[in-house]
Scaffold this motif. Structure first.
Motif, PDB file in Angstrom:
ATOM      1  N   ARG A  21       0.832  -1.214   0.000  1.00 30.61           N
ATOM      2  CA  ARG A  21       0.000   0.000   0.000  1.00 30.61           C
ATOM      3  C   ARG A  21       0.859   1.254   0.000  1.00 30.61           C
ATOM      4  O   ARG A  21       0.572   2.229  -0.704  1.00 30.61           O
ATOM      5  N   LEU A  22       1.928   1.247   0.785  1.00 28.79           N
ATOM      6  CA  LEU A  22       2.818   2.405   0.801  1.00 28.79           C
ATOM      7  C   LEU A  22       3.533   2.577  -0.529  1.00 28.79           C
ATOM      8  O   LEU A  22       3.806   3.706  -0.952  1.00 28.79           O
ATOM      9  N   THR A  23       3.820   1.474  -1.211  1.00 31.36           N
ATOM     10  CA  THR A  23       4.451   1.567  -2.531  1.00 31.36           C
ATOM     11  C   THR A  23       3.554   2.309  -3.502  1.00 31.36           C
ATOM     12  O   THR A  23       4.002   3.184  -4.256  1.00 31.36           O
ATOM     13  N   VAL A  24       2.254   1.998  -3.484  1.00 32.72           N
ATOM     14  CA  VAL A  24       1.310   2.681  -4.374  1.00 32.72           C
ATOM     15  C   VAL A  24       1.208   4.161  -4.008  1.00 32.72           C
ATOM     16  O   VAL A  24       1.237   5.037  -4.886  1.00 32.72           O
ATOM     17  N   LEU A  25       1.116   4.471  -2.719  1.00 27.78           N
ATOM     18  CA  LEU A  25       0.992   5.870  -2.295  1.00 27.78           C
ATOM     19  C   LEU A  25       2.226   6.673  -2.681  1.00 27.78           C
ATOM     20  O   LEU A  25       2.120   7.825  -3.130  1.00 27.78           O
ATOM     21  N   ASN A  26       3.401   6.087  -2.525  1.00 26.12           N
ATOM     22  CA  ASN A  26       4.629   6.794  -2.896  1.00 26.12           C
ATOM     23  C   ASN A  26       4.732   6.979  -4.405  1.00 26.12           C
ATOM     24  O   ASN A  26       5.266   7.987  -4.878  1.00 26.12           O
ATOM     25  N   ARG A  27       4.224   6.017  -5.175  1.00 17.47           N
ATOM     26  CA  ARG A  27       4.217   6.172  -6.624  1.00 17.47           C
ATOM     27  C   ARG A  27       3.306   7.318  -7.047  1.00 17.47           C
ATOM     28  O   ARG A  27       3.604   8.045  -8.000  1.00 17.47           O
ATOM     29  N   VAL A  28       2.183   7.487  -6.363  1.00 16.85           N
ATOM     30  CA  VAL A  28       1.298   8.620  -6.659  1.00 16.85           C
ATOM     31  C   VAL A  28       2.007   9.928  -6.353  1.00 16.85           C
ATOM     32  O   VAL A  28       1.941  10.894  -7.120  1.00 16.85           O
ATOM     33  N   ASP A  30       5.329  10.622  -6.148  1.00 17.66           N
ATOM     34  CA  ASP A  30       6.503  10.952  -6.974  1.00 17.66           C
ATOM     35  C   ASP A  30       6.244  10.840  -8.476  1.00 17.66           C
ATOM     36  O   ASP A  30       7.159  11.019  -9.282  1.00 17.66           O
ATOM     37  N   GLY A  31       5.004  10.514  -8.874  1.00 20.91           N
ATOM     38  CA  GLY A  31       4.642  10.525 -10.283  1.00 20.91           C
ATOM     39  C   GLY A  31       5.053   9.308 -11.074  1.00 20.91           C
ATOM     40  O   GLY A  31       5.127   9.371 -12.304  1.00 20.91           O
ATOM     41  N   THR A  32       5.315   8.177 -10.427  1.00 19.96           N
ATOM     42  CA  THR A  32       5.739   6.966 -11.134  1.00 19.96           C
ATOM     43  C   THR A  32       4.650   5.906 -11.170  1.00 19.96           C
ATOM     44  O   THR A  32       4.937   4.739 -11.457  1.00 19.96           O
ATOM     45  N   LEU A  33       3.418   6.278 -10.878  1.00 21.14           N
ATOM     46  CA  LEU A  33       2.333   5.295 -10.852  1.00 21.14           C
ATOM     47  C   LEU A  33       2.101   4.677 -12.224  1.00 21.14           C
ATOM     48  O   LEU A  33       1.767   3.499 -12.340  1.00 21.14           O
ATOM     49  N   TYR A  34       2.290   5.463 -13.305  1.00 20.11           N
ATOM     50  CA  TYR A  34       1.998   4.976 -14.650  1.00 20.11           C
ATOM     51  C   TYR A  34       3.159   4.197 -15.273  1.00 20.11           C
ATOM     52  O   TYR A  34       3.026   3.714 -16.403  1.00 20.11           O
ATOM     53  N   ASP A  35       4.262   4.054 -14.573  1.00 17.78           N
ATOM     54  CA  ASP A  35       5.414   3.361 -15.144  1.00 17.78           C
ATOM     55  C   ASP A  35       5.148   1.877 -15.374  1.00 17.78           C
ATOM     56  O   ASP A  35       5.897   1.216 -16.106  1.00 17.78           O
ATOM     57  N   VAL A  36       4.098   1.344 -14.758  1.00 18.63           N
ATOM     58  CA  VAL A  36       3.793  -0.076 -14.925  1.00 18.63           C
ATOM     59  C   VAL A  36       3.051  -0.346 -16.233  1.00 18.63           C
ATOM     60  O   VAL A  36       2.893  -1.508 -16.624  1.00 18.63           O
ATOM     61  N   LEU A  37       2.595   0.709 -16.920  1.00 21.48           N
ATOM     62  CA  LEU A  37       1.873   0.526 -18.179  1.00 21.48           C
ATOM     63  C   LEU A  37       2.861   0.388 -19.336  1.00 21.48           C
ATOM     64  O   LEU A  37       3.843   1.129 -19.420  1.00 21.48           O
ATOM     65  N   PRO A  38       2.614  -0.532 -20.284  1.00 22.18           N
ATOM     66  CA  PRO A  38       3.614  -0.839 -21.317  1.00 22.18           C
ATOM     67  C   PRO A  38       3.620   0.099 -22.516  1.00 22.18           C
ATOM     68  O   PRO A  38       4.598   0.122 -23.265  1.00 22.18           O
ATOM     69  N   GLN A 112      11.725  17.779   4.499  1.00 21.42           N
ATOM     70  CA  GLN A 112      11.886  16.472   3.869  1.00 21.42           C
ATOM     71  C   GLN A 112      11.066  15.415   4.602  1.00 21.42           C
ATOM     72  O   GLN A 112      10.446  14.547   3.975  1.00 21.42           O
ATOM     73  N   ALA A 113      11.044  15.484   5.934  1.00 23.98           N
ATOM     74  CA  ALA A 113      10.274  14.515   6.713  1.00 23.98           C
ATOM     75  C   ALA A 113       8.780  14.647   6.442  1.00 23.98           C
ATOM     76  O   ALA A 113       8.075  13.638   6.284  1.00 23.98           O
ATOM     77  N   ALA A 114       8.279  15.867   6.364  1.00 28.85           N
ATOM     78  CA  ALA A 114       6.850  16.063   6.108  1.00 28.85           C
ATOM     79  C   ALA A 114       6.461  15.620   4.705  1.00 28.85           C
ATOM     80  O   ALA A 114       5.352  15.122   4.485  1.00 28.85           O
ATOM     81  N   MET A 115       7.362  15.779   3.731  1.00 24.24           N
ATOM     82  CA  MET A 115       7.082  15.317   2.376  1.00 24.24           C
ATOM     83  C   MET A 115       7.036  13.791   2.330  1.00 24.24           C
ATOM     84  O   MET A 115       6.129  13.191   1.742  1.00 24.24           O
ATOM     85  N   ARG A 116       8.006  13.140   2.953  1.00 24.85           N
ATOM     86  CA  ARG A 116       8.023  11.676   2.954  1.00 24.85           C
ATOM     87  C   ARG A 116       6.879  11.106   3.779  1.00 24.85           C
ATOM     88  O   ARG A 116       6.317  10.064   3.442  1.00 24.85           O
ATOM     89  N   GLY A 117       6.534  11.762   4.845  1.00 24.76           N
ATOM     90  CA  GLY A 117       5.502  11.237   5.734  1.00 24.76           C
ATOM     91  C   GLY A 117       4.090  11.454   5.244  1.00 24.76           C
ATOM     92  O   GLY A 117       3.145  10.979   5.887  1.00 24.76           O
ATOM     93  N   ALA A 118       3.915  12.165   4.132  1.00 24.44           N
ATOM     94  CA  ALA A 118       2.560  12.438   3.638  1.00 24.44           C
ATOM     95  C   ALA A 118       1.802  11.166   3.316  1.00 24.44           C
ATOM     96  O   ALA A 118       0.569  11.149   3.329  1.00 24.44           O
ATOM     97  N   ALA A 119       2.512  10.071   3.024  1.00 22.04           N
ATOM     98  CA  ALA A 119       1.851   8.807   2.717  1.00 22.04           C
ATOM     99  C   ALA A 119       1.334   8.097   3.959  1.00 22.04           C
ATOM    100  O   ALA A 119       0.460   7.242   3.856  1.00 22.04           O
ATOM    101  N   GLY A 120       1.875   8.428   5.134  1.00 17.99           N
ATOM    102  CA  GLY A 120       1.391   7.764   6.351  1.00 17.99           C
ATOM    103  C   GLY A 120       2.240   8.020   7.574  1.00 17.99           C
ATOM    104  O   GLY A 120       1.722   8.329   8.642  1.00 17.99           O
ATOM    105  N   SER A 121       3.555   7.906   7.442  1.00 16.65           N
ATOM    106  CA  SER A 121       4.424   8.089   8.610  1.00 16.65           C
ATOM    107  C   SER A 121       5.849   8.318   8.151  1.00 16.65           C
ATOM    108  O   SER A 121       6.198   8.076   6.996  1.00 16.65           O
ATOM    109  N   VAL A 122       6.685   8.766   9.090  1.00 20.77           N
ATOM    110  CA  VAL A 122       8.101   8.993   8.834  1.00 20.77           C
ATOM    111  C   VAL A 122       8.826   8.897  10.171  1.00 20.77           C
ATOM    112  O   VAL A 122       8.193   9.019  11.239  1.00 20.77           O
TER     113      VAL A 122
END
Length: 468
Positions: A21-28, A30-38, A112-122
């Motif tokens: 779940r955190l992987t998906v949130l971090n992809r949203v 940092d803008g890499t969510l669509y990298d899985v599309l071919p 930096q901590a607040a940016m990283r923690g936006a997905a849930g925690s830091v």
């Protein structure tokens, strides 16, 4: 569409569901969510000539709505003009923390901590090396906190465990037999030590072996980590160790906006060069000539048409996107004010009312990253000063009193106008003259407006007299 993208993100069954779940949130974020599309958005046909559905194409237009709201809220939290002051009833303690904040660039670290923690925690890791203080920001994706059962708000231990390739370990000084094999990297922090373990091959059952060379003893008596949960509310990851995600309510809408805008761009490109349909008895079925710039020679009974589209659909989509943007920003308390609608200078209070939603979000973040984050870090530094000789800006610091009161003093959300400052000074002058507040308290109230770092008793008289 968002759920379809989530299903395409690779999942490792060796990790808990929280990591996925955190992987998906971090992809949203940092803008890499669509990298899985071919396929790219302009690729309508595959190499085999088959039609490529939109859900398999990466959008050509990407509007980072979620990241914009996170950056706006963090700027109101820890930017240069909004960073809080660590206050104390002891002037020497205030001076020490002011110097520490400058030396370790604490505002940059907390941003930096607040940016990283936006997905849930830091997590913030405190280290003291040769007397100097260092604060590292740790991503909590592979961290597991263990809380003291007798003090549920106190960490008893923090474990870190994730996979790493053998080649990466070799580059970091490890002796690895097979660089092509994946290993488990494991580390743990407790009240006395930071313990490193020898990497173990993935899939091999073995007892962890302590790496005595890399393990260190900090002897603080507490875990040197501050765990920060992002926002109060239901955790998006389903784990009580995380807070609510800042942008979760807008993720689906952001994906919809990206695809709608990409479709509009696709339509505009098509309008500039529409498909040409040529019907001629001399041509076999299925022959198609593309491009409107070609000269046509047709028979007497031949026919040619341009497959054009109207512009009403594009206008409707743009209006639809505007509505989606408004709804998304409202759902996550983003800034919906338009600078184009502000025709005159606004006071600080007027700007607060105009951006009420964003300020409410930043106010909640102040509780998470301020009281439960920055203030806890300051108390941890006080404890470290009892165990180690601290040097700040090249000057040795006396051990800080553990009983010294610490608090955060936050500046105003928006700078005051000249009229606002004049009214403040008049009010403070009247209160000081009436004996309701002290001169030092009055100076602290206006210190941020006049960029005063120290609130000495003797400065308040001059400051108030010059502005009254």
């Amino acid at each position: 569409m968002f759920d379809t993208l989530c299903d395409l993100v690779p999942r490792d069954s060796d990790y808990p569901d929280r990591v996925g779940r955190l992987t998906v949130l971090n992809r949203v974020l940092d803008g890499t969510l669509y990298d899985v599309l071919p396929f790219h958005f302009h690729q309508e046909r595959s190499e085999a000539g088959e039609y490529v559905p939109l859900r398999q194409r990466r959008p050509s237009v990407r509007y980072p709505l979620c990241r914009i709201v996170v950056e706006d809220s963090v700027s109101l939290l820890f930017s240069e003009g909004h960073f809080p002051t660590i206050d104390s009833n002891d002037a020497s303690v205030r001076q020490v923390f002011a110097n520490i904040a400058k030396e370790i660039r604490l505002n940059l670290t907390m941003t930096q901590a607040a940016m990283r923690g936006a997905a849930g925690s830091v997590a913030l890791l405190l280290r003291v090396l040769k007397g100097r203080i260092f604060v590292d920001v740790l991503d909590t994706m592979y961290l597991t906190p263990i809380w003291d059962p007798l003090a549920p708000d106190t960490l008893a231990r923090v474990d870190e465990r994730y996979k790493v390739s053998g080649s990466d370990l070799i580059r970091n000084g490890y002796s690895i037999e097979d660089p092509n094999v994946q290993y488990w990297f494991t580390r743990s922090w407790d009240n006395e030590c930071e313990t490193w373990f020898e990497p173990l091959p993935v899939g091999k059952a073995a007892v962890p072996i302590i790496d005595t060379v890399r393990s260190v003893s900090h002897r603080l008596g507490v875990v040197p980590i501050v765990w920060i949960k992002n926002l109060p509310g239901l955790p998006t990851t389903g784990d009580s160790n995380d807070g609510a995600c800042t942008f979760a309510a807008a993720m689906h809408t952001q994906v919809e906006i990206d695809y709608q805008l990409s479709q509009v761009g696709r339509g505009l490109k098509y309008s500039s060069d529409p498909t040409l349909l040529l019907k001629d008895p001399s041509l076999s079925d299925g022959d198609l000539i593309r491009g409107a710039g070609n000269a046509l020679v047709v028979s007497e009974k031949g026919d040619a048409r341009l497959l054009e589209i109207g512009g009403t659909a594009s206008a409707a989509v743009i209006e639809y996107v505007r509505t989606l943007r408004e709804l998304a920003l409202e759902s996550i308390h983003g800034n919906r004010a338009s600078p184009e609608r502000i025709t005159a200078a606004q006071s600080g209070r007027a700007l607060e009312l105009l951006n009420h939603g964003l300020i409410c979000l930043a106010d909640n973040l102040r509780a998470s990253y301020g009281e439960a984050g920055l203030l806890q870090l300051a108390r941890l530094i006080v404890r470290a000063s009892q165990k180690y000789s601290i040097v700040v800006l090249g000057v040795p610091v006396e051990p800080l009193e553990p009983g010294a009161s610490l608090s955060l003093k936050w500046p105003r959300w928006y700078p005051s106008t000249a009229d606002d400052r004049q009214k403040d000074v008049q009010s403070l002058t009247s209160l000081v003259a009436a004996g309701c507040i002290s001169r030092e308290t009055a100076l602290r109230a206006i210190a941020a407006c006049y960029d005063l770092e120290y609130a000495e008793e003797g400065l308040i008289s001059t400051t108030l007299d010059e502005n009254s």
